[in-house]
Scaffold this motif. Structure first.
Motif, PDB file in Angstrom:
ATOM      1  N   ALA A  53      22.328 -49.964  85.296  1.00  0.00           N
ATOM      2  CA  ALA A  53      22.424 -48.582  85.760  1.00  0.00           C
ATOM      3  C   ALA A  53      23.363 -48.428  86.949  1.00  0.00           C
ATOM      4  O   ALA A  53      23.714 -47.320  87.331  1.00  0.00           O
ATOM      5  CB  ALA A  53      21.040 -48.067  86.130  1.00  0.00           C
ATOM      6  N   LEU A  54      23.782 -49.574  87.542  1.00  0.00           N
ATOM      7  CA  LEU A  54      24.634 -49.513  88.735  1.00  0.00           C
ATOM      8  C   LEU A  54      26.116 -49.703  88.406  1.00  0.00           C
ATOM      9  O   LEU A  54      26.916 -49.951  89.297  1.00  0.00           O
ATOM     10  CB  LEU A  54      24.197 -50.595  89.735  1.00  0.00           C
ATOM     11  N   GLU A  55      26.464 -49.629  87.138  1.00  0.00           N
ATOM     12  CA  GLU A  55      27.874 -49.751  86.769  1.00  0.00           C
ATOM     13  C   GLU A  55      28.681 -48.651  87.448  1.00  0.00           C
ATOM     14  O   GLU A  55      28.199 -47.555  87.695  1.00  0.00           O
ATOM     15  CB  GLU A  55      28.023 -49.641  85.240  1.00  0.00           C
ATOM     16  N   HIS A  56      29.925 -48.990  87.771  1.00  0.00           N
ATOM     17  CA  HIS A  56      30.773 -48.032  88.491  1.00  0.00           C
ATOM     18  C   HIS A  56      30.882 -46.720  87.737  1.00  0.00           C
ATOM     19  O   HIS A  56      31.089 -46.686  86.535  1.00  0.00           O
ATOM     20  CB  HIS A  56      32.182 -48.630  88.683  1.00  0.00           C
ATOM     21  N   PRO A  58      30.464 -42.039  88.523  1.00  0.00           N
ATOM     22  CA  PRO A  58      30.193 -40.970  89.491  1.00  0.00           C
ATOM     23  C   PRO A  58      28.739 -40.917  89.949  1.00  0.00           C
ATOM     24  O   PRO A  58      28.449 -40.411  91.028  1.00  0.00           O
ATOM     25  CB  PRO A  58      30.577 -39.693  88.727  1.00  0.00           C
ATOM     26  N   GLY A  59      27.836 -41.461  89.177  1.00  0.00           N
ATOM     27  CA  GLY A  59      26.425 -41.384  89.554  1.00  0.00           C
ATOM     28  C   GLY A  59      25.932 -42.567  90.357  1.00  0.00           C
ATOM     29  O   GLY A  59      24.781 -42.585  90.793  1.00  0.00           O
ATOM     30  N   ARG A  60      26.799 -43.561  90.598  1.00  0.00           N
ATOM     31  CA  ARG A  60      26.362 -44.794  91.262  1.00  0.00           C
ATOM     32  C   ARG A  60      25.825 -44.549  92.667  1.00  0.00           C
ATOM     33  O   ARG A  60      24.756 -45.034  93.024  1.00  0.00           O
ATOM     34  CB  ARG A  60      27.537 -45.782  91.306  1.00  0.00           C
ATOM     35  N   GLU A  61      26.566 -43.777  93.454  1.00  0.00           N
ATOM     36  CA  GLU A  61      26.150 -43.534  94.837  1.00  0.00           C
ATOM     37  C   GLU A  61      24.830 -42.785  94.895  1.00  0.00           C
ATOM     38  O   GLU A  61      23.938 -43.106  95.684  1.00  0.00           O
ATOM     39  CB  GLU A  61      27.240 -42.732  95.577  1.00  0.00           C
ATOM     40  N   ARG A  62      24.688 -41.780  94.049  1.00  0.00           N
ATOM     41  CA  ARG A  62      23.460 -40.998  94.027  1.00  0.00           C
ATOM     42  C   ARG A  62      22.272 -41.878  93.615  1.00  0.00           C
ATOM     43  O   ARG A  62      21.192 -41.808  94.202  1.00  0.00           O
ATOM     44  CB  ARG A  62      23.614 -39.834  93.041  1.00  0.00           C
ATOM     45  N   LYS A  68      17.032 -46.329  97.288  1.00  0.00           N
ATOM     46  CA  LYS A  68      16.715 -46.677  98.680  1.00  0.00           C
ATOM     47  C   LYS A  68      15.450 -45.972  99.142  1.00  0.00           C
ATOM     48  O   LYS A  68      14.710 -46.473  99.997  1.00  0.00           O
ATOM     49  CB  LYS A  68      17.895 -46.304  99.588  1.00  0.00           C
ATOM     50  N   ARG A  69      15.174 -44.817  98.549  1.00  0.00           N
ATOM     51  CA  ARG A  69      13.990 -44.054  98.938  1.00  0.00           C
ATOM     52  C   ARG A  69      12.721 -44.550  98.234  1.00  0.00           C
ATOM     53  O   ARG A  69      11.628 -44.083  98.541  1.00  0.00           O
ATOM     54  CB  ARG A  69      14.190 -42.561  98.627  1.00  0.00           C
ATOM     55  N   LYS A  70      12.873 -45.486  97.308  1.00  0.00           N
ATOM     56  CA  LYS A  70      11.711 -46.019  96.590  1.00  0.00           C
ATOM     57  C   LYS A  70      11.328 -47.375  97.172  1.00  0.00           C
ATOM     58  O   LYS A  70      12.165 -48.273  97.282  1.00  0.00           O
ATOM     59  CB  LYS A  70      12.019 -46.143  95.095  1.00  0.00           C
ATOM     60  N   GLN A  95      19.086 -54.753  93.993  1.00  0.00           N
ATOM     61  CA  GLN A  95      19.393 -53.640  93.093  1.00  0.00           C
ATOM     62  C   GLN A  95      19.339 -52.293  93.810  1.00  0.00           C
ATOM     63  O   GLN A  95      19.564 -51.260  93.197  1.00  0.00           O
ATOM     64  CB  GLN A  95      18.419 -53.627  91.908  1.00  0.00           C
ATOM     65  N   GLY A  96      19.016 -52.329  95.105  1.00  0.00           N
ATOM     66  CA  GLY A  96      19.069 -51.100  95.894  1.00  0.00           C
ATOM     67  C   GLY A  96      17.741 -50.520  96.305  1.00  0.00           C
ATOM     68  O   GLY A  96      17.692 -49.521  97.035  1.00  0.00           O
ATOM     69  N   PHE A  97      16.636 -51.109  95.857  1.00  0.00           N
ATOM     70  CA  PHE A  97      15.317 -50.609  96.236  1.00  0.00           C
ATOM     71  C   PHE A  97      14.925 -51.141  97.610  1.00  0.00           C
ATOM     72  O   PHE A  97      15.435 -52.175  98.059  1.00  0.00           O
ATOM     73  CB  PHE A  97      14.266 -51.019  95.198  1.00  0.00           C
ATOM     74  N   SER A  98      14.002 -50.464  98.257  1.00  0.00           N
ATOM     75  CA  SER A  98      13.432 -50.953  99.518  1.00  0.00           C
ATOM     76  C   SER A  98      12.197 -51.778  99.186  1.00  0.00           C
ATOM     77  O   SER A  98      11.288 -51.293  98.516  1.00  0.00           O
ATOM     78  CB  SER A  98      13.043 -49.783 100.424  1.00  0.00           C
TER      79      SER A  98
END
Length: 531
Positions: A53-56, A58-62, A68-70, A95-98
């Motif tokens: 899901a983190l492939e480059h 337009p939705g990657r940053e969002r 990060k909020r999870k 993967q970006g989670f906290s």
């Protein structure tokens, strides 16, 4: 056929993988953590899958901001199950989670692998906390990695607090739980709750399914169970499972096929001895199930009052009715009549709805003493053996008993609670004592076969919790016997077929609405390969 492993067998596989084959334990751990992360990600983000899901785009940053909020709480013990949890927490962080790691204590003996995983986590800045530290209020997922399959005694002390904290989050805040190998607090050998336990939404287990994941309540506590390959040697896994087994779809191929040049005699004759006055349904369901399974000819021996019901509902069955008074007035003639009926059969169903009057005792004693074909002994036949213990003296290897837990309690004089604590041991002990095959019916039915093998049934549905379902099972087992199947195989496979028919019936009629006749009607879908 599948093997189910207990804790000792699984630990032996793990140890041999590391010591004999030289597979590094950290590699096994990394693969296990990857599988846990995959299922954890499905709970955190339904429809998305990890790094894919983190492939480059337009939705990657969002997506990264949302992740990060999870917050993930990785609640970890001090052994290798805890190390699996720490590794999974690290992967979710990357993967970006906290993530936070919650340990029972910073003291105490830790496994070498846990030390390695904690060292990596510290370098990545993942918080490592204990119950004495302030915990983050946010919690979107709990990774339960406290005990795994290693629990062997009731949960106490700080571990009880950890489990209590996880359960409180799950119940009050509806936080989903992903368990690593086994929900903490559940015995991997018996499925029992060891004082307290965590209910998981998903459980990711490795190598082979564990016995405690097949028996209740452990089966329910696992939620959705995922069995994953982490690199164990397949032959080693196959050789490890010696004690407990489960049937799978491939075993349906063992059901005898019908030959083009066959006739009704080819597929056996079944005598169903069942049904007291006002209990015609028990005889009907057993006979119907036997026919649906594939038996060539079924005869129902029942009291005269049931004649019209049986002839109307199942005209395909041969009927032999009798007057119960005959048993008391002419006992010699009555026994001779029984002998002539049992001599006709290739397999016998004895007991459904039979009642416990004196004539029923005479009938059961005569059948047990004179019949030499396989006998499926159910319901009131079992109750009579409990009430008159001398009848157990007639038990021989041609008998398959199918008691539910309460009937088994009466038969063995053991409390229901004791039986439910370890149904495998209870059924095995009884089978060994009397040389019979014992089908101990419950939500997860256990079959202790006279050949020494133990089976736990993995098929079935709550829709089957209706009057008459047990009568249907006797007919299925008898049908398989009549067609020539070995009695041990007929017993355990019959339970599996019965459960699959229940699943098919639930799909057709709904979980609340299945009747025994509809359950029997779905047997054909199973034995004909349509499910």
């Amino acid at each position: 056929m599948k093997d189910l492993l207990n804790a000792a067998e699984m630990k032996a596989v793990d140890q041999r993988s590391i010591e004999e084959y030289g597979i590094p334990s950290l590699i096994l751990m990394e693969r296990a953590a990857l599988e846990v992360v995959k299922r954890a990600g499905e709970l955190l983000e339904p429809g998305l899958s990890g790094n894919e899901a983190l492939e480059h785009g337009p939705g990657r940053e969002r997506l990264l901001k949302e992740r990060k909020r999870k917050t993930v709480w990785a609640v970890c013990g001090l052994g290798n199950n805890g190390a699996d949890g720490v590794a999974a927490a690290r992967m979710l962080t990357l993967q970006g989670f906290s993530s936070v790691i919650l340990l029972p204590s910073l003291e105490g003996k830790r496994s070498r692998e846990l030390e390695v995983q904690l060292s990596v986590a510290e370098k990545l800045g993942i918080p490592i906390l204990t119950l004495g530290d302030p915990l983050p209020e946010a919690c979107d997922l709990i990774l339960d990695a406290v005990f795994g399959i290693g629990l062997s005694r009731p949960v106490e002390g700080v571990y009880k607090e950890l489990i209590g904290l996880m359960e409180e989050k799950r119940q009050r805040e509806l936080v989903p739980v992903a368990a690593v190998d086994m929900p903490s607090g559940i015995s991997s050998d018996t499925g029992a709750v060891m004082g307290c336990a965590v209910k998981a939404d998903v459980t990711v287990t490795f190598g082979m399914r564990k016995v405690g994941q097949a028996l209740f309540p452990g089966r329910e506590y696992c939620g959705r169970l995922f069995l994953e390959d982490v690199g164990f040697v397949p032959e080693d896994l196959e050789q490890a499972g010696e004690h407990v087994h489960a049937h799978g779809p491939e075993d349906l191929m063992e059901i005898p096929r019908r030959r083009a040049d066959s006739h009704k005699g080819t597929y056996g004759k079944i005598l169903v001895i069942a049904g007291a006055k006002n209990m015609a349904g028990a005889a009907y369901f057993s006979a119907l199930a036997a026919y649906r399974t594939g038996a060539g000819l079924v005869k129902i021996m029942t009291v005269e009052e049931n004649r019209s019901v049986i002839q109307e509902r199942l005209p395909e069955a041969v009927l032999s009715s009798f007057d119960p008074q005959w048993a008391s007035e002419e006992p010699g003639e009555f026994k001779e009549y029984i002998r002539s009926q049992t001599g006709w059969a290739d397999a016998i169903v004895l007991g459904p709805g039979l009642g416990q009057e004196e004539y029923a005792r005479t009938l059961v004693e005569a059948v047990l003493s004179d019949a030499y074909v396989p006998i499926v002994m159910d319901a009131d036949a079992v109750n009579l053996a409990a009430r008159y213990p001398y009848l157990k003296g007639y038990f021989t290897e041609n008998i398959i008993l199918t008691p539910h837990v309460l009937e088994f309690s009466r038969l063995t004089e053991k409390p229901v609670e004791e039986i439910k604590e370890d149904p495998l041991a209870a059924a095995r002990e009884f089978s060994d004592q009397y040389g019979v095959t014992c089908v101990l019916k419950d939500a997860a039915t256990v079959t202790a076969r006279k050949d020494g093998k133990l089976f736990i049934n993995l098929s079935g549905s709550p829709a089957m919790a209706k009057g008459g379902s047990g009568d249907v099972l006797t007919g299925v087992i008898a049908g398989l016997l009549a067609m020539g199947m070995d009695d041990c195989e007929a017993a355990s496979l019959g339970v599996y077929v019965h459960g699959l028919a229940g699943e098919a019936a639930e799909k057709k009629y709904g979980v609340h609405s299945v009747l025994a006749g509809e359950l029997a009607g779905c047997i054909g879908e199973v034995v004909n390969g349509n499910v």
